[in-house]
Design a protein around this motif. Structure first.
Motif, mmCIF file in Angstrom:
data_model
loop_
_atom_site.group_PDB
_atom_site.id
_atom_site.type_symbol
_atom_site.label_atom_id
_atom_site.label_comp_id
_atom_site.label_asym_id
_atom_site.label_seq_id
_atom_site.Cartn_x
_atom_site.Cartn_y
_atom_site.Cartn_z
ATOM 1 N N HIS A 113 0.842 -1.198 0.000
ATOM 2 C CA HIS A 113 0.000 0.000 0.000
ATOM 3 C C HIS A 113 0.877 1.247 0.000
ATOM 4 O O HIS A 113 1.984 1.247 0.529
ATOM 5 C CB HIS A 113 -0.910 0.020 1.235
ATOM 6 C CG HIS A 113 -1.873 -1.127 1.284
ATOM 7 N ND1 HIS A 113 -3.022 -1.167 0.546
ATOM 8 C CD2 HIS A 113 -1.831 -2.288 1.988
ATOM 9 C CE1 HIS A 113 -3.664 -2.300 0.791
ATOM 10 N NE2 HIS A 113 -2.964 -2.995 1.661
ATOM 11 N N GLY A 114 0.341 2.324 -0.568
ATOM 12 C CA GLY A 114 1.050 3.584 -0.533
ATOM 13 C C GLY A 114 1.101 4.128 0.889
ATOM 14 O O GLY A 114 0.374 3.696 1.777
ATOM 15 N N THR A 115 1.972 5.070 1.124
ATOM 16 C CA THR A 115 2.107 5.671 2.444
ATOM 17 C C THR A 115 1.205 6.882 2.570
ATOM 18 O O THR A 115 1.135 7.701 1.674
ATOM 19 C CB THR A 115 3.572 6.096 2.680
ATOM 20 O OG1 THR A 115 4.407 4.950 2.584
ATOM 21 C CG2 THR A 115 3.734 6.736 4.040
ATOM 22 N N GLU A 116 0.516 6.983 3.701
ATOM 23 C CA GLU A 116 -0.301 8.162 3.945
ATOM 24 C C GLU A 116 0.598 9.350 4.258
ATOM 25 O O GLU A 116 1.622 9.208 4.925
ATOM 26 C CB GLU A 116 -1.262 7.900 5.094
ATOM 27 C CG GLU A 116 -2.339 6.876 4.766
ATOM 28 C CD GLU A 116 -3.346 6.707 5.882
ATOM 29 O OE1 GLU A 116 -3.019 7.082 7.025
ATOM 30 O OE2 GLU A 116 -4.447 6.220 5.609
ATOM 31 N N LYS A 117 0.194 10.510 3.778
ATOM 32 C CA LYS A 117 0.987 11.719 3.942
ATOM 33 C C LYS A 117 0.220 12.705 4.815
ATOM 34 O O LYS A 117 -0.968 12.924 4.604
ATOM 35 C CB LYS A 117 1.278 12.346 2.580
ATOM 36 C CG LYS A 117 1.942 11.378 1.619
ATOM 37 C CD LYS A 117 1.692 11.768 0.186
ATOM 38 C CE LYS A 117 2.182 10.687 -0.750
ATOM 39 N NZ LYS A 117 1.383 9.435 -0.627
ATOM 40 N N THR A 118 0.865 13.285 5.772
ATOM 41 C CA THR A 118 0.240 14.272 6.634
ATOM 42 C C THR A 118 0.407 15.656 6.024
ATOM 43 O O THR A 118 1.518 16.047 5.669
ATOM 44 C CB THR A 118 0.856 14.243 8.044
ATOM 45 O OG1 THR A 118 0.646 12.951 8.619
ATOM 46 C CG2 THR A 118 0.205 15.297 8.937
ATOM 47 N N VAL A 119 -0.687 16.362 5.894
ATOM 48 C CA VAL A 119 -0.673 17.692 5.281
ATOM 49 C C VAL A 119 -1.472 18.660 6.143
ATOM 50 O O VAL A 119 -2.183 18.259 7.062
ATOM 51 C CB VAL A 119 -1.262 17.664 3.847
ATOM 52 C CG1 VAL A 119 -0.436 16.777 2.933
ATOM 53 C CG2 VAL A 119 -2.714 17.200 3.871
ATOM 54 N N THR A 120 -1.365 19.925 5.810
ATOM 55 C CA THR A 120 -2.121 20.968 6.500
ATOM 56 C C THR A 120 -3.084 21.626 5.535
ATOM 57 O O THR A 120 -2.703 21.998 4.423
ATOM 58 C CB THR A 120 -1.178 22.035 7.086
ATOM 59 O OG1 THR A 120 -0.270 21.410 7.995
ATOM 60 C CG2 THR A 120 -1.969 23.116 7.820
ATOM 61 N N GLY A 121 -4.323 21.736 5.965
ATOM 62 C CA GLY A 121 -5.321 22.475 5.212
ATOM 63 C C GLY A 121 -6.030 23.441 6.141
ATOM 64 O O GLY A 121 -5.752 23.486 7.347
ATOM 65 N N TRP A 122 -6.931 24.218 5.577
ATOM 66 C CA TRP A 122 -7.784 25.076 6.394
ATOM 67 C C TRP A 122 -9.194 24.509 6.327
ATOM 68 O O TRP A 122 -9.754 24.357 5.235
ATOM 69 C CB TRP A 122 -7.734 26.527 5.909
ATOM 70 C CG TRP A 122 -6.560 27.261 6.515
ATOM 71 C CD1 TRP A 122 -5.269 26.837 6.572
ATOM 72 C CD2 TRP A 122 -6.597 28.540 7.163
ATOM 73 N NE1 TRP A 122 -4.480 27.771 7.202
ATOM 74 C CE2 TRP A 122 -5.269 28.830 7.573
ATOM 75 C CE3 TRP A 122 -7.592 29.464 7.420
ATOM 76 C CZ2 TRP A 122 -4.936 30.001 8.238
ATOM 77 C CZ3 TRP A 122 -7.260 30.641 8.069
ATOM 78 C CH2 TRP A 122 -5.937 30.904 8.479
ATOM 79 N N ALA A 123 -9.745 24.218 7.494
ATOM 80 C CA ALA A 123 -11.017 23.505 7.572
ATOM 81 C C ALA A 123 -12.054 24.290 8.357
ATOM 82 O O ALA A 123 -11.733 25.022 9.295
ATOM 83 C CB ALA A 123 -10.808 22.141 8.232
ATOM 84 N N ALA A 124 -13.321 24.091 7.980
ATOM 85 C CA ALA A 124 -14.440 24.530 8.800
ATOM 86 C C ALA A 124 -14.734 23.424 9.809
ATOM 87 O O ALA A 124 -14.706 22.237 9.461
ATOM 88 C CB ALA A 124 -15.669 24.792 7.931
ATOM 89 N N ARG A 125 -14.997 23.789 11.056
ATOM 90 C CA ARG A 125 -15.251 22.795 12.104
ATOM 91 C C ARG A 125 -16.722 22.692 12.460
ATOM 92 O O ARG A 125 -17.128 21.740 13.133
ATOM 93 C CB ARG A 125 -14.469 23.152 13.373
ATOM 94 C CG ARG A 125 -12.991 23.526 13.161
ATOM 95 C CD ARG A 125 -12.193 22.430 12.507
ATOM 96 N NE ARG A 125 -10.799 22.814 12.305
ATOM 97 C CZ ARG A 125 -9.794 22.412 13.063
ATOM 98 N NH1 ARG A 125 -9.998 21.619 14.082
ATOM 99 N NH2 ARG A 125 -8.555 22.796 12.795
ATOM 100 N N ASP A 126 -17.531 23.663 12.038
ATOM 101 C CA ASP A 126 -18.951 23.682 12.390
ATOM 102 C C ASP A 126 -19.657 24.637 11.423
ATOM 103 O O ASP A 126 -19.004 25.283 10.580
ATOM 104 C CB ASP A 126 -19.139 24.145 13.845
ATOM 105 C CG ASP A 126 -18.470 25.486 14.139
ATOM 106 O OD1 ASP A 126 -18.723 26.449 13.388
ATOM 107 O OD2 ASP A 126 -17.702 25.564 15.122
ATOM 108 N N PRO A 127 -20.992 24.770 11.513
ATOM 109 C CA PRO A 127 -21.732 25.609 10.551
ATOM 110 C C PRO A 127 -21.448 27.104 10.626
ATOM 111 O O PRO A 127 -21.998 27.855 9.822
ATOM 112 C CB PRO A 127 -23.204 25.305 10.900
ATOM 113 C CG PRO A 127 -23.187 23.943 11.497
ATOM 114 C CD PRO A 127 -21.916 23.910 12.289
#
Length: 414
Positions: A61-75
């Motif tokens: 299996h390929g290796t999972e990569k940790t990245v940074t994004g900008w996310a909404a956490r709630d409405p």
């Protein structure tokens, strides 16, 4: 729409590959403030390097990569930094370093749960331009260092009639670029992030004649306007077009129709966008829908109307503008019923129809058309830490005509 992982999809197989390892996650980021930052138009992008090391995965299996994004956490829709792992890569997968990502009105709806289907944390963004940094063993369409684009969907069943006809955007089991579930059960996350993994089928090459930041909105707004023109045979010169609504999709409708040699009338609820439409976008005429005399004079003059308005509105005033066999093409996402009197359609053999983005084949064709004709989107480029204010301005319709985030220049990975 969120799909159950139990649904059957085409499942990529894993293979040995070169993979990129990104820094470990940094959790508990504070919510950003909404202060305004200067914005500027970018004509290139910095050659930032977020690569820590190379690793050859010798497993199955390929290796999972940790990245940074900008996310909404709630409405509330407020975005803040979020670390997560990309899905494992397979033989037909491409890993891209995200360079630019446009902000679509859908991003605003999804982060705020306006459609009632949002799952959090959610990294939005489906107008993604990136640089290829890794390709799977069976990838034949792309090479490392290619500039590529990813749009609204990143998966389909590949078995249904729409998929077999290369109209995969109408697959009932399509996988959305974000706010969905991939075949492995992992949530999909979009382009407000440092990197993505995308199956080669759902990537396109960005032609060298298009600046990457200006190409990003073409992957949704441009395609949404182009696809119905292509499908309904509306690409011949000399047609008379109407464009209702002058936002991200509408301004691309004007530019594409003009590039095809159409006479273009912009239709709006007020006179305030007349100069923009005529002087800046090149529209041939401007019509205010509340001007009864002007609307009457324009009756039976248009071959088609691209209706991009995303809120409930009457259809009858615009149906009257269409010629015999004219088409009113709905492109705005509206969650309320629309009404019209049937004689408005019957007595002119007129059609009310709709269209949803476009196929991957149409996406590549549209980009090449835009390169050949010199068509680009009008944008305002911002950094990621301006995203919350950009969303607020988008909600006020205070952008001409698309925000594009300089993701690579925002140095998301510490």
């Amino acid at each position: 729409m969120n799909l159950s992982p139990s649904h059957h999809f085409h499942q990529p197989h894993a293979t040995n590959s070169i993979v990129l390892l990104f820094p470990p996650p940094h959790l508990n980021h504070p919510t950003p403030s909404r202060h305004s930052l200067p914005s500027s138009t970018v004509h290139g992008y910095p050659s930032t390097i977020c690569l820590i090391s190379l690793h050859r995965n010798m497993g199955s299996h390929g290796t999972e990569k940790t990245v940074t994004g900008w996310a909404a956490r709630d409405p509330s829709g407020i975005l803040s930094p979020y670390s997560y792992t990309l899905r494992k890569t397979g033989p037909e997968d491409v890993v891209i370093k995200v360079l630019f990502c446009g902000i679509c009105h859908t991003d605003l709806h999804q982060t705020k749960n306006d459609l009632g289907m949002s799952k959090y944390p959610m990294v939005p963004g489906h107008e993604v331009v990136g640089e290829v940094v890794e390709v799977g063993a069976e990838v034949s369409k792309f090479e490392v260092a290619d500039t590529v684009g990813a749009g609204v969907i990143i998966g389909c069943c590949r078995e249904c009639a729409p998929c077999k006809a290369d109209t995969e955007q109408y697959c009932n089991r399509k996988i959305w670029t974000y706010n969905d579930v991939y075949t492995d059960g992992k949530p999909t996350q979009g382009g407000f992030a440092s990197a993505m993994v995308v199956d080669q089928k759902f990537l396109v090459k960005i032609p060298p004649g298009l600046a990457p930041e200006k190409a990003a909105p073409l992957l949704c707004a441009g395609l949404t306007a182009y696809s119905p023109m292509k499908h309904f045979g509306l690409m011949d010169a000399g047609l008379r077009a109407g464009v209702l609504g002058l936002g991200g999709v509408g301004h691309m409708g004007v530019k594409l129709a003009k590039a095809m040699g159409h006479h273009v009338t912009v239709i709006s609820s007020s006179d305030k966008k007349r100069a923009e439409a005529v002087d800046h976008l090149g529209a041939d005429a401007y019509l205010v829908s509340s001007d009864e005399a002007g609307m009457a004079a324009a009756a039976d003059t248009l071959d088609y109307i691209i209706d991009t308005v995303p809120v409930s509105h009457p259809l009858e005033p615009y149906l009257s503008l269409l010629k015999l066999n004219g088409k009113l093409i709905l492109l705005g996402v509206i969650n309320q019923p629309l009404q019209f009197l049937t004689p408005m359609v019957m007595l002119g053999r007129k059609s009310i129809t709709g269209s949803f983005i476009g196929s991957m084949q149409e996406t590549q064709e549209m980009l090449e058309f835009c390169e050949a004709k010199g068509v680009t989107s009008m944008i305002e480029v911002v950094k990621m830490d301006y995203a919350n204010e950009a969303f607020e301005r988008l909600e006020r319709n205070d952008v001409r005509y698309r925000f594009v985030i300089d993701v690579a220049g925002s140095n998301l990975d510490p």
